[in-house]
Scaffold this active site. Structure first.
Site: not given
Ligand code: PSU
Ligand code: MN
Length: 289
Positions: A15, A149
């Site tokens: 990405e 995260k």
């Protein structure tokens, strides 16, 4: 959608949001080069995904990547604004959701990233759930990730994946990883210790469902951040970062890199490298006749 596709099997999608918005600017070009080298060294073919002047591309050329790296502003594209970016002829950095969408359109089944977007904290006052999660219900791509995260609600995100019916498997782990940390309080649906059975499962499941799969690969032991230290940095970063919505993640990440004097950045880079390597191994194993 007419996607420009330069894809050679076995392919691994990468990405551009991670490259353009996830790391400080000087780290961007070296990271892109390094990830592509890692995939090639494992006898697979990297395909960087992004949008250049309204054209969606799977397998950016060096010149196209440079265009994005040099552009003053590249819009962060999730599945809600991708179409507008194409319509307006803008540059776009693809997140997990849109990298999956474009990779699927180009027939790429493996994708390596750092961490998924997910459920942000503070759901009651400001519901912010990444479009990444719903993308798994729509696009048949296996995404190698170090979890979500640890600045998000990790356990809540794991619950949502379950709610959405998304398979979550672990490579050499029973736990759902939390990016800088190898563990969280949540589990994966199944653990795989070897490449061949995992590749066989991914192949069968992608074909069976036409939907995505989360492949958890925890940060390497040597690169994991000390838990207490991590929580201290996070508390400080949260107090100093008021942004919400699409800008929240990049701003918090930037603040964490600063507060930790680069330790979170080093950990981030280490886990992305490791994910690129595993995705390449899986792509190669899946491509075997
Ligand atoms: N993982 C990283 N760095 C990043 C991201 C993931 O190590 O910058 C990006 C990915 O592109 C992911 C996005 O899809 O953050 C999620 O953003 P949001 O929460 O706004 O959906
Ligand atoms: Mn968001």
């Amino acid at each position: 959608m007419r996607v420009t596709s330069r894809v050679y099997s076995p392919a691994v999608a990468l990405e551009t949001t991670l490259i353009l918005h996830g790391v400080p600017k000087p780290a961007a070009a070296p990271l892109a080069a390094e990830l592509r080298d890692i995939v090639r060294a494992r006898r697979a073919n990297p395909a960087l995904v992004g949008v250049v002047a309204g054209q969606p591309i799977v397998g950016l050329s060096d010149a196209e990547l440079l265009t994005l790296l040099d552009a003053p502003a590249v819009t962060k594209a999730n599945t809600s604004n991708l179409g507008l970016i194409l319509h307006q002829g803008l540059h776009g950095a693809t997140t997990v959701s849109t990298t999956m969408e474009l990779a699927a359109a180009a027939g790429v089944r493996l994708f390596a990233t750092g961490g998924l977007g997910g459920l942000h904290k503070g759901l009651a006052t400001h519901p912010d759930i990444s479009a990444d999660l719903a993308a798994f219900t729509r696009f048949p791509v296996a995404v190698v990730t170090s979890g979500v995260k640890s600045l998000l609600d990790v356990e809540g995100t794991r619950e949502l994946l379950e709610t959405l019916g998304i398979p979550v498997v672990g490579f050499r782990t029973d736990r759902f990883p939390a990016f800088y940390l190898r563990d969280s309080d949540a589990k994966v649906d199944a653990r795989f210790d070897d490449l061949a059975p995992l590749a066989a499962f991914l192949d069968a499941e992608l074909t069976r469902t036409g939907r995505g799969i989360v492949v958890c690969n925890p940060i390497p032991h040597a690169d994991e951040l000390p838990k207490a230290q991590w929580h201290a940095w996070l508390a400080q970063a949260e107090a100093q970062t008021p942004a919400q919505g699409r800008d929240a993640t990049p701003q918090l990440l930037g603040k964490l890199h600063e507060l930790s004097a680069g330790a979170t950045l080093r950990a981030n880079l280490a886990l992305v490298r490791s994910n690129a390597a595993l995705a390449a191994d899986l792509a190669r194993t899946m491509a075997k006749p």
